[in-house]
Design a protein around this motif. Structure first.
Motif, PDB file in Angstrom:
ATOM      1  N   PHE A 170       8.934   2.282  -8.268  1.00  0.00           N
ATOM      2  CA  PHE A 170      10.306   1.834  -8.046  1.00  0.00           C
ATOM      3  C   PHE A 170      10.284   0.783  -6.942  1.00  0.00           C
ATOM      4  CE2 PHE A 170      14.451   2.011  -5.964  1.00  0.00           C
ATOM      5  CZ  PHE A 170      15.311   1.944  -7.051  1.00  0.00           C
ATOM      6  N   ASN A 171      11.025  -0.328  -7.170  1.00  0.00           N
ATOM      7  CA  ASN A 171      11.016  -1.418  -6.189  1.00  0.00           C
ATOM      8  C   ASN A 171      12.373  -2.110  -6.175  1.00  0.00           C
ATOM      9  OD1 ASN A 171      10.421  -3.507  -4.445  1.00  0.00           O
ATOM     10  ND2 ASN A 171       8.517  -4.083  -5.450  1.00  0.00           N
ATOM     11  N   PRO A 172      13.106  -2.043  -5.060  1.00  0.00           N
ATOM     12  CA  PRO A 172      14.394  -2.728  -4.966  1.00  0.00           C
ATOM     13  C   PRO A 172      14.257  -4.232  -4.687  1.00  0.00           C
ATOM     14  CG  PRO A 172      13.951  -1.575  -2.927  1.00  0.00           C
ATOM     15  CD  PRO A 172      12.828  -1.220  -3.865  1.00  0.00           C
ATOM     16  N   TYR A 173      13.009  -4.711  -4.502  1.00  0.00           N
ATOM     17  CA  TYR A 173      12.803  -6.142  -4.303  1.00  0.00           C
ATOM     18  C   TYR A 173      13.070  -6.864  -5.626  1.00  0.00           C
ATOM     19  CZ  TYR A 173      10.697 -10.226  -2.019  1.00  0.00           C
ATOM     20  OH  TYR A 173      10.489 -11.441  -1.430  1.00  0.00           O
ATOM     21  N   PRO A 174      13.670  -8.043  -5.594  1.00  0.00           N
ATOM     22  CA  PRO A 174      13.977  -8.765  -6.838  1.00  0.00           C
ATOM     23  C   PRO A 174      12.736  -8.921  -7.721  1.00  0.00           C
ATOM     24  CG  PRO A 174      15.048  -9.836  -4.998  1.00  0.00           C
ATOM     25  CD  PRO A 174      14.177  -8.774  -4.412  1.00  0.00           C
ATOM     26  N   GLU A 175      12.926  -8.728  -9.003  1.00  0.00           N
ATOM     27  CA  GLU A 175      11.821  -8.839  -9.966  1.00  0.00           C
ATOM     28  C   GLU A 175      11.185 -10.236  -9.856  1.00  0.00           C
ATOM     29  OE1 GLU A 175       9.433  -9.385 -13.299  1.00  0.00           O
ATOM     30  OE2 GLU A 175      11.331 -10.475 -13.102  1.00  0.00           O
ATOM     31  N   PRO A 176       9.858 -10.334  -9.735  1.00  0.00           N
ATOM     32  CA  PRO A 176       9.198 -11.604  -9.420  1.00  0.00           C
ATOM     33  C   PRO A 176       9.554 -12.754 -10.343  1.00  0.00           C
ATOM     34  CG  PRO A 176       7.647  -9.801  -9.213  1.00  0.00           C
ATOM     35  CD  PRO A 176       8.889  -9.217  -9.795  1.00  0.00           C
ATOM     36  N   THR A 177       9.569 -12.521 -11.656  1.00  0.00           N
ATOM     37  CA  THR A 177       9.864 -13.628 -12.578  1.00  0.00           C
ATOM     38  C   THR A 177      11.316 -14.075 -12.465  1.00  0.00           C
ATOM     39  OG1 THR A 177      10.324 -12.048 -14.369  1.00  0.00           O
ATOM     40  CG2 THR A 177       8.073 -12.907 -14.187  1.00  0.00           C
TER      41      THR A 177
END
Length: 895
Positions: A131-138
């Motif tokens: 789980f990652n609340p950081y914006p999705e890289p693409t």
């Protein structure tokens, strides 16, 4: 979501007092690379805030902090495994790649959710407990690409620090990788440069300034941003013509106060948090209150100093707490897990917990959060597009994956910002001495600054400056508009000044061409024109007093005179031969003693003269032979008279002032290759007119360019003045290709010059500016306003027109008016005829005086006075006849 401070205090005390041995908290582990970081602080405070939040009544968490060595992934794995053996509910971190992979592998095996609050640098498609609340890289890369496109950047330089930056910006790089710069088709639209190790970036920044690339994308750690911009200011890279986009989401934490003063560079960055948002401010206050109650000896939190990782850790803890609360009223507990040896025992609540987290949609410090249920990535977020101003960051737009770019300021506000940015600057205007665009005043030696100059350009810039409310300074160039060096690809002259950003505006007779447009930017045109031909007017035709004789050749005149005399003699002899010309002088006497013939030799000459001059005569032939002869003479006279009239009309028309050439086709015929005695033609070397012929696809113009190249310096000139002087010097032997506006000015002031033919093309003059000039829109609007108001037309009339006393006065008009030099011979003949007639009248008068003196036996003087007295009376139409009596009459009278 936030609560009041008083309520937080009460809830904090209640939760602490209510704890007993059965109320076991759920431990979550935070793996951090360093101790006492802001991320660690936020992690602990977020956990405590969840514990006192009434919305999480079934949630009681415990934060376990572990400082791990990012370089030793094995130890990190052992530490994580030890925590799992004691029972944990989630693992936060670590951020390092190698350690992250080990920890993720353990969490997948033990079915424990792993939460990462930083940019994910490894593929996670097959991870079920991630789980990652950081914006999705693409999606984040697409956001950067959208911002660059929205700013209308066609090329840029990418400055990056770490290799993973290229992976993070892959979408942006691929979008520009197949493109080329609009000003140079052989150069890629994107240049990628890695920042060197250490803190000396000046050499790289100097190279970027020399490359004339005005757009820069900076991707580096927040700690390095200030150093980069400080050194950029030292190398004069922070000017009007450079723009920066900072990709770091932590750029809002940097203090730019040391570099933003007295600069007009556009610096744009993005952020996930708005520090001035009331929600954010209240959450930070609550966290500081919790920190105070926990007696943590650390500095209070400040919203504008919160890093994106710290913000996302807070959001991740809240999402985790919401998932726990959403699982039911029963509190979720941790279970001891065996991860060092088989059989492995996984956590029973991990699967449902991680999937509940992925379906939650909530509002956090970083805005609205929505996640991909398959990968655990954050699929929705908003990026604030902010611009650095003197007072700090100013929000100008928002981007999200669904709506794209949305501006928060109107076009009027954007235009106002452009005007405000130009007010405190003195614009450098590059120009050259060229009539009538810019000239030195007669008393320029006594003047300073812009007051020394006058002309069309001076007035134009003054009106634009008044519209924009700016100040300016005129700098002169002596090397013309500018030409490109084919070896170095560098420009000199005005174009070079503007291209290298030493001048803000370039104004003169500067034609907008494709080649120049690849080096500089142009405003909308302020004058339209085309290439035409400057040529000398033909010299006045040579005339003489007897030009009326020129329609007929000398031989024809001789033959006509011979015919006249011959006809008169023939008519005289025919009249004597034919009996019908002898008539009775006294019709009342049927038997006359003699007959008369009116066609004497003198009368025949008079009759022939009157006929050929179309005047007629009172003496007419009566017999058929003489009439036939007269009719043939009349026919001859008719043809000759009409032929003379027609030929003289044609002669007068063809004798008007006509140029040897009427258009460019005539010029090619009379001055092409191999015609050394014809009309030569040329233009200014290496300027827009020469480029027109050189790059034209029209066969005629290609042929003419070949001729100009072949003759070289013998026909090409260095400037318009030299070309005009040559046209005046080599009259009717040299033609000069020149822009029609300049030709119009020269023709008004040089009466021996004229414009020949039609425009060969259609072009315009524009104001040159460096690419990415922030004042481009303002200058364009000013030029457009002046054009619509008619000020540009009035300005041209002011500098092109001349006073009436200086206008060319051409006595030769298009109609075939006769000059006195052309008809003076007729006056000479008239006067000569009158003089001859007067001479003969004097002779006859004197002869008559002699006759009167003899007949009346007077002296010559007495006879002269008598006759003169009668002549001078000037009245009366009768004269008495004097009868002289002979001696026989006297005798008879006596008898």
């Amino acid at each position: 979501m936030f609560v009041s401070h008083a309520f937080v205090v009460s809830m904090f005390l209640c939760r602490v007092v209510g704890q007993d041995e059965d109320n076991v908290p759920l431990t979550i582990v935070g793996l951090f690379d360093e101790e006492n970081t802001v991320e660690q602080q936020i992690f602990e405070l977020a956990v405590q805030k969840v514990n006192i939040d009434p919305n999480f009544s079934n949630v009681f968490l415990k934060a376990e902090i572990k400082i791990v060595d990012s370089a030793d992934s094995y130890i990190t794995g052992l530490q994580t495994c030890e925590s799992m053996e004691s029972g944990i509910g989630a693992v936060f971190g670590p951020s390092h790649l190698e350690s992250s992979n080990i920890v993720q592998s353990l969490c997948e095996t033990m079915e424990v959710p792993r939460i990462e609050a930083s940019w994910e640098n490894t593929p996670v498609e097959n991870f079920n407990y991630y789980f990652n609340p950081y914006p999705e890289p693409t999606l984040l890369a697409k956001g950067y690409t959208a911002i660059v496109h929205d700013m209308d950047w066609r090329s840029f330089t990418l400055l990056y620090q770490h290799p993973e930056c290229l992976q993070r910006l892959q979408d942006l790089i691929q979008d520009y990788s197949g493109k080329t710069k609009p000003n140079d088709k052989s150069v890629a639209a994107i240049s990628i440069i890695q920042l060197p190790e250490g803190n000396n970036f000046r050499p790289i920044l100097k190279d970027i300034k020399k490359s004339l690339e005005g757009h820069i994308v900076l991707d580096c750690d927040a700690e390095l941003i200030y150093t980069v911009f400080k050194q950029a200011k030292e190398v004069n890279l922070l000017d009007d013509y450079h723009s920066f986009i900072i990709t770091s989401l932590d750029a809002h934490t940097v203090d730019f106060s040391g570099v933003v003063q007295n600069i007009r560079t556009n610096i744009t960055t993005v952020r996930l948090i708005d520090p001035s948002n009331p929600v954010v401010e209240n959450i930070v206050k609550d966290l500081n209150f919790v920190q105070q109650r926990m007696n943590l000896n650390i500095a209070p939190l400040q919203a504008h100093k919160l890093t994106v990782n710290a913000i996302l850790i807070y959001d991740a803890v809240n999402v985790y707490a919401k998932a726990l609360e959403g699982l039911g009223k029963t509190r979720v507990t941790a279970e001891p897990l065996q991860c060092k040896s088989s059989p492995f025992v996984s956590w029973s609540n991990g699967f449902k917990l991680i999937h509940f987290m992925r379906v939650i949609e909530t509002e956090g410090l970083s805005g609205l959060m929505r996640f991909d249920n398959r990968t655990g990535h954050r699929s929705y977020f908003t990026l604030d597009m902010v611009e650095l101003v003197d007072t700090g960051f100013k929000k100008i737009g928002v981007w999200d994956p669904e709506k794209g770019m949305t501006y928060t300021r109107t076009s009027e506000e954007m235009l106002r910002d452009l005007y405000v940015g130009s007010k405190n600057k003195t614009f450098i205007v590059s120009s050259k001495i060229t009539e009538p665009y810019l000239m030195l005043k007669d008393d320029h030696a006594k003047l300073i600054g812009n007051d020394k100059y006058e002309g069309y350009v001076v007035d134009l810039i003054a009106m634009i400056a008044e519209e924009m409310n700016i100040t300016y300074e005129i700098n002169l160039r002596s090397d013309g508009n500018g030409k490109r060096d084919k070896k170095t690809n560098k420009w000199n002259g005005i174009i070079g000044e503007v291209q290298e950003m030493r001048a803000d505006l370039g104004v003169c007779d500067l034609t907008i061409t494709h080649e120049r447009r690849s080096a500089v930017d142009f405003t909308m045109p302020f004058m339209n024109l085309g290439i035409s031909i400057l040529f000398s007017k033909p010299e006045d035709p040579q005339t003489n007093l007897f030009s009326f004789t020129q329609p007929l050749s000398f031989q024809v005149w001789i033959f006509t005179a011979t015919a006249y005399l011959g006809l008169s003699l023939v008519l005289f002899f025919l009249a004597r031969i034919t009996p019908n010309e002898w008539q009775n002088p006294h019709p009342c006497n049927p038997h006359p003693e003699e007959l008369e013939n009116s066609l004497s030799l003198l009368n025949c000459l008079w009759f022939s003269m009157g006929s050929i001059l179309c005047q007629g005569s009172d003496i007419l032939p009566r017999a058929f032979p003489t009439r036939l002869c007269a009719a043939m003479w009349w026919f001859f006279a008719l043809i000759m008279t009409q032929s003379y009239t027609a030929n003289w009309t044609a002669f007068l028309t063809s004798n008007r002032m006509e140029t040897p050439i009427k258009n460019v086709e005539d010029l090619d015929k009379k001055g092409g290759l191999g015609n050394d005695d014809g009309i030569k033609y040329g233009c200014v070397t290496d300027q827009s007119t020469a480029s027109f012929f050189q790059n034209s696809d029209v066969n005629l113009y290609q042929k003419m360019w070949s001729a100009m190249e072949s003759y070289g310096d013998s026909v090409m000139v260095s400037d318009n003045k030299q070309g005009v002087d040559r046209v005046k010097k080599e009259r009717n032997h040299y033609a000069f290709f020149m822009e029609s506006s300049s030709i119009e000015y020269e023709v008004q002031r040089n009466c021996d010059l004229t414009e020949v033919g039609y425009w060969l093309d259609n072009k315009a003059y524009g104001i040159a500016m460096p690419f990415n000039a922030p004042h481009r829109t303002a200058v364009n609007l000013a030029v457009l306003k002046l054009s619509e108001s008619g000020a540009l037309m009035a300005l041209k009339n002011k500098w092109w027109s001349v006073s009436d006393d200086k206008k060319c006065k051409d006595s030769k008009k298009d109609t075939a008016e006769l000059d006195v030099n052309e008809v003076g011979g007729m006056f000479v003949i008239l006067i000569l005829g009158c003089l001859i007639a007067f001479l003969f009248s004097i002779l006859e008068f004197l002869w008559n005086i002699r006759k009167v003196a003899v007949e009346e036996k007077l002296t010559l003087l007495e006879a002269f006075m008598v006759e003169l007295k009668f002549v001078l009376k000037c009245h009366g139409t009768s004269k008495p006849v004097r009868h002289v009596e002979d001696s026989s009459s006297d005798v008879s009278k006596k008898l």
